[in-house]
Design a protein around this motif. Structure first.
Motif, PDB file in Angstrom:
ATOM      1  N   TYR A 125      54.576  31.943  33.133  1.00  0.00           N
ATOM      2  CA  TYR A 125      53.876  33.099  33.698  1.00  0.00           C
ATOM      3  C   TYR A 125      54.357  33.345  35.121  1.00  0.00           C
ATOM      4  CZ  TYR A 125      49.962  36.256  34.156  1.00  0.00           C
ATOM      5  OH  TYR A 125      49.195  37.361  34.309  1.00  0.00           O
ATOM      6  N   MET A 129      56.181  36.402  36.923  1.00  0.00           N
ATOM      7  CA  MET A 129      55.481  37.051  38.038  1.00  0.00           C
ATOM      8  C   MET A 129      56.334  37.114  39.308  1.00  0.00           C
ATOM      9  SD  MET A 129      52.702  38.425  38.113  1.00  0.00           S
ATOM     10  CE  MET A 129      51.263  37.825  37.343  1.00  0.00           C
ATOM     11  N   LEU A 132      58.836  39.821  39.394  1.00  0.00           N
ATOM     12  CA  LEU A 132      58.171  41.124  39.423  1.00  0.00           C
ATOM     13  C   LEU A 132      57.813  41.506  40.860  1.00  0.00           C
ATOM     14  CD1 LEU A 132      55.583  42.394  36.930  1.00  0.00           C
ATOM     15  CD2 LEU A 132      55.044  42.569  39.325  1.00  0.00           C
ATOM     16  N   TRP A 133      57.412  40.521  41.625  1.00  0.00           N
ATOM     17  CA  TRP A 133      56.936  40.806  42.975  1.00  0.00           C
ATOM     18  C   TRP A 133      58.026  40.762  44.029  1.00  0.00           C
ATOM     19  CZ3 TRP A 133      52.603  42.876  44.591  1.00  0.00           C
ATOM     20  CH2 TRP A 133      51.506  42.840  43.740  1.00  0.00           C
ATOM     21  N   LEU A 201      54.654  41.270  30.879  1.00  0.00           N
ATOM     22  CA  LEU A 201      53.240  41.010  31.169  1.00  0.00           C
ATOM     23  C   LEU A 201      52.262  41.807  30.296  1.00  0.00           C
ATOM     24  CD1 LEU A 201      53.284  40.420  34.996  1.00  0.00           C
ATOM     25  CD2 LEU A 201      53.030  38.773  33.163  1.00  0.00           C
ATOM     26  N   LEU A 313      46.478  47.407  29.494  1.00  0.00           N
ATOM     27  CA  LEU A 313      46.904  47.366  30.901  1.00  0.00           C
ATOM     28  C   LEU A 313      46.164  46.271  31.654  1.00  0.00           C
ATOM     29  CD1 LEU A 313      47.316  51.037  32.039  1.00  0.00           C
ATOM     30  CD2 LEU A 313      49.027  49.295  31.701  1.00  0.00           C
TER      31      LEU A 313
ATOM     32  N   PHE C   3      47.771  44.565  36.148  1.00  0.00           N
ATOM     33  CA  PHE C   3      47.648  43.604  35.066  1.00  0.00           C
ATOM     34  C   PHE C   3      46.645  42.580  35.534  1.00  0.00           C
ATOM     35  CE2 PHE C   3      51.471  45.331  33.930  1.00  0.00           C
ATOM     36  CZ  PHE C   3      52.487  45.004  34.794  1.00  0.00           C
ATOM     37  N   GLU C   4      45.890  42.092  34.625  1.00  0.00           N
ATOM     38  CA  GLU C   4      45.045  40.970  34.998  1.00  0.00           C
ATOM     39  C   GLU C   4      45.724  39.697  34.573  1.00  0.00           C
ATOM     40  OE1 GLU C   4      41.198  41.105  33.493  1.00  0.00           O
ATOM     41  OE2 GLU C   4      40.458  42.068  35.301  1.00  0.00           O
ATOM     42  N   ARG C   5      45.515  38.697  35.381  1.00  0.00           N
ATOM     43  CA  ARG C   5      46.018  37.411  34.967  1.00  0.00           C
ATOM     44  C   ARG C   5      44.975  36.800  34.055  1.00  0.00           C
ATOM     45  NH1 ARG C   5      46.533  33.011  39.310  1.00  0.00           N
ATOM     46  NH2 ARG C   5      46.575  31.166  38.039  1.00  0.00           N
ATOM     47  N   ARG C   6      45.376  36.364  32.932  1.00  0.00           N
ATOM     48  CA  ARG C   6      44.391  35.885  31.973  1.00  0.00           C
ATOM     49  C   ARG C   6      44.273  34.368  32.031  1.00  0.00           C
ATOM     50  NH1 ARG C   6      42.625  40.199  30.027  1.00  0.00           N
ATOM     51  NH2 ARG C   6      44.071  41.908  30.298  1.00  0.00           N
ATOM     52  N   ALA C 276      46.628  38.616  40.412  1.00  0.00           N
ATOM     53  CA  ALA C 276      47.805  38.134  41.142  1.00  0.00           C
ATOM     54  C   ALA C 276      49.004  38.968  40.742  1.00  0.00           C
ATOM     55  CB  ALA C 276      48.065  36.673  40.841  1.00  0.00           C
ATOM     56  N   GLY C 277      48.866  39.685  39.653  1.00  0.00           N
ATOM     57  CA  GLY C 277      49.990  40.501  39.209  1.00  0.00           C
ATOM     58  C   GLY C 277      49.577  41.949  39.133  1.00  0.00           C
TER      59      GLY C 277
END
Lengths: 313, 348, 280
Positions: A125, A129, A132-133, A201, A313, C3-6, C276-277
């Motif tokens: 993950y 991530m 992406l950032w 994501l 989303l 997006f939510e971090r799950r 966080a994303g």
């Protein structure tokens, strides 16, 4: 609280102000909202509307000055053949990039959700991530190194005895070029690379929602008959793919750095906007061009909403 | 009532949420030092009334008085009232000690005094030595006690409890009922206790206000509420109740008004039982038998129409038949004095 | 957009194992994401300074010293740090205020506020950039440090907003009532209850905003005048390469400086579903 403490509290001007605000929740709300609204509503939205307004101005052909009267002349110019070709090229590129991103993203997302252990899941993950950032420009730059004529790809092709393949790819008309770094293929690869985390994501999010039993019940991705995959997993992941495609599509439509750094001289919407507002000084045309991705995305979002993408989303 | 004895007074209070009247023209007083329960089903307005006292809500109409002072527009932090929340609302980033000290910290009391008083409070709720823990490390019952200590440390004149035992299991709930009552007596603070559990309301309180549709249907001591329900709603909500419509009452010769009667006041006898002065009787057939150990509950269908529930104690069999079974013919006998006429559409 | 971090749900599979094709595809995807960055690090140590020849003929650390001596690199680095810091502080204030307003009240136009906050990252950066630039031109304002900051703060607000709102939504409203009930007024409640609840979410949001700003190039090209932030400096080098080895080293700097806050933000929000994303 004792009566004395109340009195003490009232004497304090801050406490008095707190009490004043407490009895006026609307005022409190207004105080909270005013600064962000001033910033986003006036500075940002104002700029956007001013830009939109300028697309209805036009350039005087002789003096090169912007004429500030409302007119559709700039839009007429936008709809001429060379400009429409730019739009078509950009939309085609965005579509191709979106498709490739979905193909790369799906197995990664599926693996994260279905097979990765808790620890590996967190790590993967993070692995999605961080790119992406971070470091957009640096990540574009990395491909300049890799795709260069003397770079990694050529070296790899040499050692695998696949130079003929590389040459064949570069020889494709329009898409090819002197090296991958100066070809439309190169542009395409970098677009895919930069935007693929935005596809992974939402697919992860969509797959996380699929009940575990359902996923277990369906046979494995590698070994299963294609029909199982198509009938069970893909429909469930599809809203995620559509959600991801909103990003990949929109981001590709609006980007101008990637085609400028890696690729041929063929213009895209972004590069045209940049050139028109800068070198050419034709702000009205640049403004009109920015309307194109907005319209394309509005259409796209309408379709996506119908397909249920917003739940992912 | 002397106003100095009144801790809380509602004077024609309504609270509207949009078009909905959550609280509808309510007037009542809570006496100083009283254990006062607000009983009712969910959505009956009892919690809104509690929040009106705390100051989280403000009345749309009417006034609220605390110790004779109109507080309708006073914010919660200037009211001499504290609340024990249903979800306890302990501050998760503070230790138990810091949670309990919070009201004193806000009042800028010296640290030494804060520590001493918080220690006393934790002692009172039987959690000495728990000060350093975080709320997340406590059980539900312990959190409940911390919430109580925190609400009491500021020595409020009124303590509000919003279904405080709702989240606890049965055993713990019964323990806490006894303990809460003891603490209330010890400190002499007015408790206003919101609950939907009639057993809790009857066993703990000095007086009970029964809420329905945003109104107080009846206000009285537990015995009055139980024994003299004034409306069909109160009779039905508090305890098991038998309601006989006027038509049935007339047919069995019990007058022409509808009335309610508690199931334990009905004597179940053989169909041969003779009639007697001051008693009323009705024949019927047992429809079902539910055995509860200490009691047995019978549902009897009356020949005159309608049904009555009868509860018998299984304490001894002194001359009575040990048990009845379904399908048997019986004669139900009760004292006329046990009948409670029901006023239709009673308002407070 | 966000997006939510799950949370991790359930346990990993014991019985089934992924097929070879799936494992290769997943591994390939992750490698595709990360290998290119490793090449940059490798090239930063390359002794070859004229081309991107692979494999590098020899390795050296001298370019790091050279890059750090360069006045233009140092100026760009300093400017980027300053812009990111100021933009982050502004975004923290504006984003928290917007989140608090949207959370506490249900007022007319609440949805519109959410949309307005997200718009600067939902629209392609080029639109935000050109809109700000033409507005500056219309207003006759010269480009400066502050015009860069305005652009950056605009798209950083959403990051703080998303993180703050996610945390607020997980905070029980009865905590605030309890604080007021126990004698604290609005300001005291904010200081002792709301702020401690929000702190890590704000820190995470601030970190992400910093990374986002430090790294931004598209909007910056429109709102910067002669000044070059580090990404702008890199872009110039990309279009007209002059000093390849120095560029490689600067690229490594940028990776390092953005990686730290992102990892920190990830760590700070690891227990919840805070964003966080939250897209970009």
């Amino acid at each position: 609280m004792s009566a004395a403490a109340w009195q003490a509290g009232r004497a304090d001007p801050i406490a008095r102000f707190a009490r004043y605000l407490h009895s006026r929740p609307r005022l409190m709300l207004a105080l909270l909202l005013t600064p962000p609204l001033l910033w986003l509503g006036v500075i940002y939205l104002g700029s956007l509307l001013a830009l939109l307004a300028q697309s209805f101005f036009y350039i005087d052909e002789f003096s090169g000055q912007v004429v500030r009267e409302l007119s559709l002349r700039t839009y007429a110019e936008l709809l001429t053949e060379p400009n429409l070709l730019v739009v078509a090229r950009t939309v085609a590129m965005a579509a191709a990039v979106t498709l490739a991103c979905a193909l790369i993203a799906f197995p990664v997302a599926y693996y994260i959700v279905r097979y990765a252990s808790v620890r590996l899941k967190a790590l993967m993950y993070l692995g999605v991530m961080v790119p992406l950032w971070s470091s957009y420009i640096v990540r574009v730059y990395s491909w300049k190194l890799i795709l260069a004529k003397e770079g990694v790809i050529t070296w790899l092709a040499e050692h695998l005895g696949a130079l003929w393949l590389l040459e064949a790819i570069l020889a494709v008309p329009v898409l090819g070029g002197p090296s991958l770094s100066f070809s439309m293929f190169g542009t395409f690869i970098v677009f895919v690379y930069i935007w693929v985390p935005f596809m992974i994501l939402p697919i992860v999010a969509a797959l996380e929602r699929v009940p575990r039993s359902l996923m277990e019940a369906s046979a494995d991705l590698g070994a299963a008959p294609i029909a199982t995959f198509r009938r069970v997993i893909l429909p469930l992941a599809f809203p995620g793919v559509v959600a991801g495609s909103i990003f990949t599509f929109s981001l590709t439509l609006g980007d101008y750095i990637i085609p400028k750094v890696i690729g041929t001289s063929h213009p895209y919407i972004g590069t045209v906007v940049y050139a028109q507002q800068g070198v050419a000084g034709n702000v009205p045309l640049a403004a009109a061009f920015t309307v194109v991705p907005m319209i394309v995305m509005a259409v796209y979002l309408t379709i996506a909403r119908r397909l249920g993408a917003f739940n992912a989303l | 009532m002397d106003s100095s004895d009144v801790a809380v007074r509602f004077d024609g209070v309504s609270r509207l949420f949009g078009e909905v009247r959550a609280v509808d023209r309510v007037s009542f007083s809570v006496t100083d030092g009283e254990f006062f329960a607000m009983l009712g089903p969910s959505g009956s307005g009892k919690t809104t009334c509690l929040r009106l006292v705390a100051g989280f809500e403000h009345p749309t109409e009417g006034r609220i008085f605390l110790s004779g002072k109109d507080v309708s527009d006073v914010p919660p932090y200037e009211r001499n009232v504290n609340t024990v929340f249903q979800d306890y609302a302990l501050f998760p980033h503070m230790s138990v000690q810091e949670n309990v000290e919070y009201p004193l910290m806000i009042r800028k009391l010296p640290a030494a005094e804060r520590r001493r008083r918080a220690g006393e409070m934790l002692e009172l709720v039987r959690l000495p030595g728990f000060g350093a823990r975080k709320p997340a490390q406590l059980s539900g019952g312990q959190r409940q006690r911390v919430a109580l200590a925190r609400a009491l440390i500021g020595q409020p004149r009124v303590l509000l409890l919003d279904e405080p035992l709702g989240a606890l299991d049965l055993k713990l709930r019964e323990e806490m009922q006894v303990e809460l009552k003891a603490i209330q007596r010890q400190l002499g603070i007015t408790f206003i206790y919101v609950t939907h559990d009639q057993g809790e309301a009857l066993s703990m309180s000095d007086r009970v206000a029964v809420f329905n549709h945003g109104r107080v249907e009846q206000l009285g001591t537990p015995a009055e509420i139980y024994d003299h329900p004034r409306t069909a709603f109160v009779a039905g909500f508090v305890g098991i109740s038998n309601l006989l419509p006027a038509a049935v009452a007339e047919r069995i010769g019990a007058g022409s008004r509808s009335f309610s009667i508690r199931p334990e006041r009905i004597h179940m006898a053989a169909p041969t039982e003779p009639a007697a002065e001051g008693r009323c009787s009705a024949d019927g057939t047992i429809r079902s038998v539910l055995y509860y150990g200490a009691q047995t509950r019978y549902l009897v269908g009356l020949d005159a129409g309608s049904e009555l529930t009868v509860v018998t104690q299984n304490s001894d069999a002194s001359g009575l038949r040990a048990a009845w079974s379904a399908g048997e013919r019986v004669r139900l006998v009760w004292l006329r004095a046990s009948e409670r006429p029901i006023e239709e559409g009673v308002e407070t | 957009m966000p997006f939510e971090r799950r949370r991790h749900r359930g346990k990993p599979e014991g019985g089934t194992r992924p097929g070879l094709a799936l494992r290769l595809a997943a591994l390939g995807g992750i490698l595709f994401l990360h290998l290119p960055l490793l090449f940059i690090v490798l090239y930063a140590f390359s002794a070859e300074d004229k081309s991107f020849v692979f494999p590098p003929p020899a390795l050296t650390t001298r370019w790091f010293a050279v890059a750090l001596e360069r006045e233009d690199v140092r100026a760009a680095l300093l400017l980027s740090l300053q812009v990111a810091s100021v933009a982050t502080v502004l975004a923290l204030f504006l984003g928290t205020m917007a989140a608090a307003a949207v959370w506490r009240s249900s007022f007319f136009g609440r949805e519109a506020i959410s949309l307005l906050v997200i718009l600067p990252i939902a629209l392609p950066g080029i639109i935000t950039g050109i809109a700000l630039r033409s507005a500056l031109n219309l207003g006759g304002l010269p480009f400066s440090f502050w015009t860069i900051v305005i652009g950056h703060a605009t798209f950083c607000i959403v990051v703080v907003y998303n993180n703050a709102l996610a945390r607020l939504r997980r905070t029980s409203p009865s905590l605030i009532e309890a604080s007021m009930d126990l004698g604290a007024n609005g300001f005291q409640t904010f200081r002792h209850v709301i702020f401690p609840q929000l702190a890590t979410a704000l820190l995470a949001g601030g970190m992400l905003a910093f990374a986002l700003s430090f790294d931004e190039v598209i909007v910056t090209t429109f709102t910067a005048g002669q000044q070059a932030t580090l990404p702008i400096w890199m872009l110039n080098e990309l279009v007209r390469p002059r000093q390849r080895p120095v560029t490689n080293v600067v690229a490594v700097f940028v990776i390092a400086i953005t990686l730290v806050p992102i990892l920190l933000a990830f760590y700070l929000t690891r227990h919840g579903q805070d964003a966080a994303g939250s897209g970009r």
